[in-house]
Design a protein around this motif. Structure first.
Motif, PDB file in Angstrom:
ATOM      1  N   TRP A  87       3.079   6.245   1.207  1.00 49.49           N
ATOM      2  CA  TRP A  87       3.826   6.686   1.811  1.00 49.49           C
ATOM      3  C   TRP A  87       3.479   8.017   3.120  1.00 49.49           C
ATOM      4  O   TRP A  87       3.689   7.960   4.000  1.00 49.49           O
ATOM      5  CB  TRP A  87       5.134   7.152   1.415  1.00 49.49           C
ATOM      6  CG  TRP A  87       5.779   5.679   0.736  1.00 49.49           C
ATOM      7  CD1 TRP A  87       5.337   4.391   0.955  1.00 49.49           C
ATOM      8  CD2 TRP A  87       6.877   5.413  -0.203  1.00 49.49           C
ATOM      9  NE1 TRP A  87       6.300   3.506   0.477  1.00 49.49           N
ATOM     10  CE2 TRP A  87       7.243   4.258  -0.455  1.00 49.49           C
ATOM     11  CE3 TRP A  87       7.798   6.495  -0.710  1.00 49.49           C
ATOM     12  CZ2 TRP A  87       8.116   3.837  -1.208  1.00 49.49           C
ATOM     13  CZ3 TRP A  87       8.657   6.020  -1.673  1.00 49.49           C
ATOM     14  CH2 TRP A  87       9.048   4.631  -1.890  1.00 49.49           C
ATOM     15  N   ASN A  88       3.080   9.000   2.360  1.00 49.45           N
ATOM     16  CA  ASN A  88       2.941  10.364   3.005  1.00 49.45           C
ATOM     17  C   ASN A  88       1.821  10.256   4.015  1.00 49.45           C
ATOM     18  O   ASN A  88       2.235  10.837   5.216  1.00 49.45           O
ATOM     19  CB  ASN A  88       2.352  11.620   1.957  1.00 49.45           C
ATOM     20  CG  ASN A  88       2.955  12.720   2.236  1.00 49.45           C
ATOM     21  OD1 ASN A  88       3.131  13.059   3.405  1.00 49.45           O
ATOM     22  ND2 ASN A  88       2.522  13.705   1.531  1.00 49.45           N
TER      23      ASN A  88
ATOM     24  N   THR B 210       5.587  12.486  -4.437  1.00 52.13           N
ATOM     25  CA  THR B 210       5.914  11.389  -4.271  1.00 52.13           C
ATOM     26  C   THR B 210       7.220  10.754  -4.318  1.00 52.13           C
ATOM     27  O   THR B 210       7.881  10.159  -3.604  1.00 52.13           O
ATOM     28  CB  THR B 210       5.012  10.197  -4.701  1.00 52.13           C
ATOM     29  OG1 THR B 210       3.577  10.507  -4.528  1.00 52.13           O
ATOM     30  CG2 THR B 210       5.329   8.834  -4.539  1.00 52.13           C
ATOM     31  N   ASP B 211       8.076  11.316  -5.549  1.00 50.20           N
ATOM     32  CA  ASP B 211       9.394  10.751  -5.839  1.00 50.20           C
ATOM     33  C   ASP B 211      10.383  11.153  -4.430  1.00 50.20           C
ATOM     34  O   ASP B 211      11.374  10.745  -4.731  1.00 50.20           O
ATOM     35  CB  ASP B 211       9.812  11.176  -7.263  1.00 50.20           C
ATOM     36  CG  ASP B 211       9.474  12.773  -7.265  1.00 50.20           C
ATOM     37  OD1 ASP B 211       9.096  13.413  -6.607  1.00 50.20           O
ATOM     38  OD2 ASP B 211      10.014  13.178  -8.531  1.00 50.20           O
TER      39      ASP B 211
ATOM     40  N   PRO C 171       4.127   3.287  -3.025  1.00 47.97           N
ATOM     41  CA  PRO C 171       4.515   4.832  -2.672  1.00 47.97           C
ATOM     42  C   PRO C 171       3.361   5.818  -2.368  1.00 47.97           C
ATOM     43  O   PRO C 171       3.517   6.596  -1.927  1.00 47.97           O
ATOM     44  CB  PRO C 171       5.205   5.129  -4.115  1.00 47.97           C
ATOM     45  CG  PRO C 171       5.787   3.786  -4.444  1.00 47.97           C
ATOM     46  CD  PRO C 171       4.709   2.883  -3.984  1.00 47.97           C
ATOM     47  N   ASN C 172       2.114   5.509  -2.944  1.00 49.78           N
ATOM     48  CA  ASN C 172       1.070   6.296  -2.919  1.00 49.78           C
ATOM     49  C   ASN C 172       0.423   6.405  -1.466  1.00 49.78           C
ATOM     50  O   ASN C 172      -0.419   7.172  -1.057  1.00 49.78           O
ATOM     51  CB  ASN C 172      -0.112   5.884  -3.794  1.00 49.78           C
ATOM     52  CG  ASN C 172      -0.513   4.720  -3.702  1.00 49.78           C
ATOM     53  OD1 ASN C 172      -0.167   3.866  -2.863  1.00 49.78           O
ATOM     54  ND2 ASN C 172      -1.467   4.109  -4.488  1.00 49.78           N
TER      55      ASN C 172
END
Length: 822
Positions: free
Chosen positions: A487-488, A640-641, A484-485
């Motif tokens: 993803w952006n 992130t969520d 997830p870290n």
């Protein structure tokens, strides 16, 4: 009866086709109503099935049917009213492709007793049982019978094979029985998996442990001796134990008290659940009324033809009476012919209804939501068709049969076509029938005009963005296995790559794309300024909606920025939180002020956002919605969520959007081949939101046009008959010096009288009936004078033309023919 109909093939063909259209249209709409609203599920004793709902008195008492896993487990473990309780979820899709363009199948999550509680047996292998639905379970699947037949040819070798769903291996253990498509009407599942397997697919965000993740429907089978009142009384007694046990450990006494007020209740679910009932229930009822009116007009037309045919058969009827036949026997003979006509019309109509119903289902399906309905004709549908045929026989057959058998033997012996009394009665009867046709046609034309104009207003509405030449690409990095870290940064990398594609003018991305139907998330905003206006009962507080977007979103959609600036690369998580608001937000929270530079608080815990831009209002979820207060946040500042829900890329192109799909796949595959992609256009997405209005407008216009055609034929036939019957009179008048204009005036006066009576009656019915359309209209009232005047004008013009043609023929009667007859 058959010999009589065979002797008049033209009349028979017209009558059968007219009835087939009327009966077929009614049966088609009824089959949809039956499939959506009336038909029970193909399970064992569906009347014993009840769905569990809950309501919170502190939030207005509104009912909800979607539960978290924790509530389901509490109900399952503590209930003592169901012989078998079960849970399931709808609206799930699984990707069979391992990256690239998605190949989705529809799936449902089910509890261990789902199939057994419904009394279902497998067509192959076995169904999901309690032993499959346990903590830490492996992923197993049951295929629907339709999917099994379409993809595996019904071969038993599929049992024990493995499917790849979202890149997870799933073993196939069985096949559901034929005819069972799930608990949701309008949907059908392809694959069913146990609820416990969600933990395999959810990764770091397991829904089973999330106390706020609503995704399960709960139902159960009750003892046939138990009444609904007893069931609800015991559920209400169970409710405090269920919900108090779910209150957080650190909750206050007041919070625990609030939990204890939530109440469970049960409603019958033997006919399944469906959003289609809410979306199309009222439109289908309106269309059912419309086709009923069309059938009445068709019956009136055939009754008019039957009267003319009865007049032509006066000598046959007189001879039958002279030979000793009773009038009752003659009425039976004529009604037998009517029964044959309506039976032939019903058989042809049922074939038309099958095709029409399938076409209607395709019409209400959209690019993103394919509607499936079981349209097999059951006993209820056939019974409706037979009842309609019997009703039409009565409506168009009885009065003409009674009037046609009222003949004078004396006048027939003299050689007169019919008695004056009988002829006058038939003429009055036909005029009354045509008057009713005009009245009912006006009602349908007014309704069609209102619905069509309402749809045009919706379709041409300024929605605040340009829907044309925009490709939407839905994707999610969750299925790719990427942490997830990252993803952006990966979403931004893909956006940059898409921007460089040939033919792409601009690219944006967002959490929610416009008009996707998603309600999104609403929040409460707090602001502070001098002399704030009251919003509801609070000052400067109101519910708002928000969306995360990139800096390319507004330029890509061509939504105007009225003041301030767009988001930039400097708007990152470590910088000041910023927002762009729409005009409605500005008027509500910053009246008579420049909102740029102002701030608002929202979220839990409250966070301060500075307004850096003001954009024009645009539609968010539905074309019919009132203007909403919407604010936009930079996707680069999204937590992130929030990334777990995926992103949608908006690509504006100078070429057809569909031509970009292959290039987009190449760009994304260069980042990761595991990323799933789903393509559709923004224009399709907006058009999908119009499906209800389009269906009703299209069908009501068709039925209105058909009613207009039938009314025109009825007027023409009636006044042609009138001219024929009065031909001797017109001949005598002309022999005595009457001018053609006066003869024309005689006929047209009758026509205008019939038309005026029909219009007056139609106006009264329309005023009383149009109120039911209130919820279906947009930008119009049910008594819109423009629409009513247009309907009256069109119907009058058609009626005058239809009546003028036989009236003009009356002016060309040869006086010598009439005098020779006299």
């Amino acid at each position: 009866g058959l010999r009589q109909l065979r002797r008049n093939p033209g009349f028979t063909a017209v009558a059968v086709v007219t009835l087939a259209l009327g009966i077929g249209a009614n049966t088609a709409i009824f089959s949809l109503i039956d499939a959506v609203m009336l038909r029970t599920l193909p399970v064992e004793k569906p009347g014993q099935l009840f769905q569990v709902l809950y309501s919170d008195p502190d939030s207005g008492g509104s009912e909800s049917s979607i539960f978290t896993n924790q509530v389901w487990e509490q109900v399952r473990d503590q209930q003592d009213v169901f012989s078998a309780a079960f849970a399931w979820s709808n609206e799930n899709t699984f990707d069979l492709a391992q990256g690239g363009r998605v190949h989705t199948v529809d799936g449902i999550w089910v509890s261990g007793r789902f199939f057994s509680a419904l009394g279902l047996r497998s067509a192959a292998g076995r169904l999901i049982a309690d032993s499959d639905d346990r903590k830490g379970c492996p992923a197993v699947a049951v295929l629907s019978n339709g999917y099994w037949q379409d993809h595996d040819g019904g071969a038993n070798r599929v049992i024990g094979s493995t499917l790849s769903l979202q890149s997870h291996a799933v073993e196939v253990i069985g096949v559901a029985p034929p005819g069972f498509f799930g608990m949701a009407v309008g949907k059908r599942f392809d694959i069913a998996l146990p609820i416990c397997a969600t933990s395999i697919f959810d990764g770091e965000e397991p829904r089973l442990a999330n106390s706020s993740f609503l995704f399960l429907n709960v139902a159960g089978r009750i003892d046939p001796k138990m009444r609904r009142a007893q069931l609800n009384a015991r559920l209400r007694a169970l409710s405090p134990r269920v919900f108090t046990a779910l209150s957080p450990p650190n909750s206050t006494p007041e919070e625990r008290q609030a939990y204890s007020k939530i109440r469970l209740e049960a409603v019958p679910v033997g006919s399944g659940i469906s959003a289609l009932r809410h979306q199309f229930g009222e439109p289908l009822e309106i269309l059912m009324a419309a086709v009923g009116l069309v059938l009445l007009i068709a019956c009136a037309n055939i009754a008019s033809l039957m009267l003319a045919r009865g007049a032509a058969r006066h000598r046959e009827i007189t001879i039958r009476l002279a030979l000793g036949a009773s009038r009752v026997r003659l009425v039976q003979q004529l009604l037998t012919e009517c029964v044959l006509l309506s039976s032939a019309g019903a058989l042809l109509g049922i074939l038309f209804a099958r095709w029409c119903a399938s076409l209607l289902v395709r019409t209400i399906s959209t690019t993103q939501n394919t509607v499936f309905l079981n349209l097999s004709f059951d006993g209820r549908t056939f019974g409706f068709g037979l009842a309609t045929a019997a009703l039409t026989t009565f409506l168009f057959g009885l009065l003409p049969a009674l009037w046609s058998t009222r003949v004078s033997l004396t006048s027939a012996i003299k050689g007169s076509p019919s008695s004056e009394a009988g002829r006058s009665l038939r003429l009055r009867g036909r005029k009354l029938i045509v008057t009713s046709q005009v009245a009912l046609s006006l009602v349908l034309l007014v309704a069609a005009g209102l619905l069509l104009r309402s749809f045009v207003k919706l379709a041409t509405l300024d929605i605040g963005f340009d829907r044309n030449n925009v490709l939407l690409v839905d994707t999610s990095l969750k299925a790719s296995g990427m942490r997830p870290n990252r993803w952006n940064a990966t979403y931004s990398e893909i956006e940059s790559g898409l921007s460089a594609l040939p033919g792409v003018l601009s690219v944006g991305r967002s959490l929610i794309s416009p008009m996707s139907g998603a309600e999104g998330v609403d929040r409460t905003i707090h602001t502070a300024w001098k002399s704030p206006p009251r919003v509801g009962s609070a000052i400067g507080v109101a519910r708002t909606y928000f969306n995360y977007i990139s800096s390319g979103y507004l330029p890509t959609l061509r939504t105007r920025l009225l003041a301030g600036r767009n988001f930039t690369s400097t708007d990152v998580r470590t910088s000041q939180a910023v927002a762009i608001i729409n005009q409605t937000c500005a008027h509500r929270f910053f009246p008579n002020l420049n909102p740029i530079g102002k701030a608002f608080l929202t979220g839990i815990p409250a966070k301060r956002f500075e307004v850096v831009g003001l954009m024009e209002d645009s539609k968010y979820s539905s074309l019919r919605e009132e203007e909403r207060c919407i604010y936009f946040l930079p996707v680069s500042q999204a937590p992130t969520d929030w990334m777990v829900y995926g992103q949608t890329y908006e690509l504006r192109s100078g070429i057809p959007p569909s031509a970009l799909a292959a290039s987009v796949q190449t760009v994304v595959a260069g980042v990761s081949r595991e990323i799933p992609l789903e393509f559709h256009s923004l224009a399709e997405q907006v058009n999908d939101s119009l499906v209800q209005g389009r269906l009703v407008a299209l069908l009501s216009s068709f039925f209105g046009g058909l009613a207009l055609l039938l009314a025109m034929v009825g007027l023409y036939g009636t006044f042609s008959y009138l001219v024929t019957q009065r031909q001797p009179e017109f001949g005598v008048r002309m022999a005595l010096g009457a001018q053609p204009g006066s003869i024309l005036g005689l006929v047209m006066r009758d026509l205008i009288a019939v038309l005026a009576g029909g219009l007056a009656a139609g106006m009264l019915i329309s005023v009383a009936a149009m109120r039911v359309l209130h919820n279906m209209l947009f930008g119009l009232g049910p008594y819109d004078p423009t629409t009513i005047l247009l309907a009256v004008g069109v119907l009058s013009a058609v009626a005058l033309v239809a009546g003028y043609l036989p009236a003009r023929r009356a002016t060309k009667v040869d006086p010598m023919v009439a005098l020779r007859y006299e």
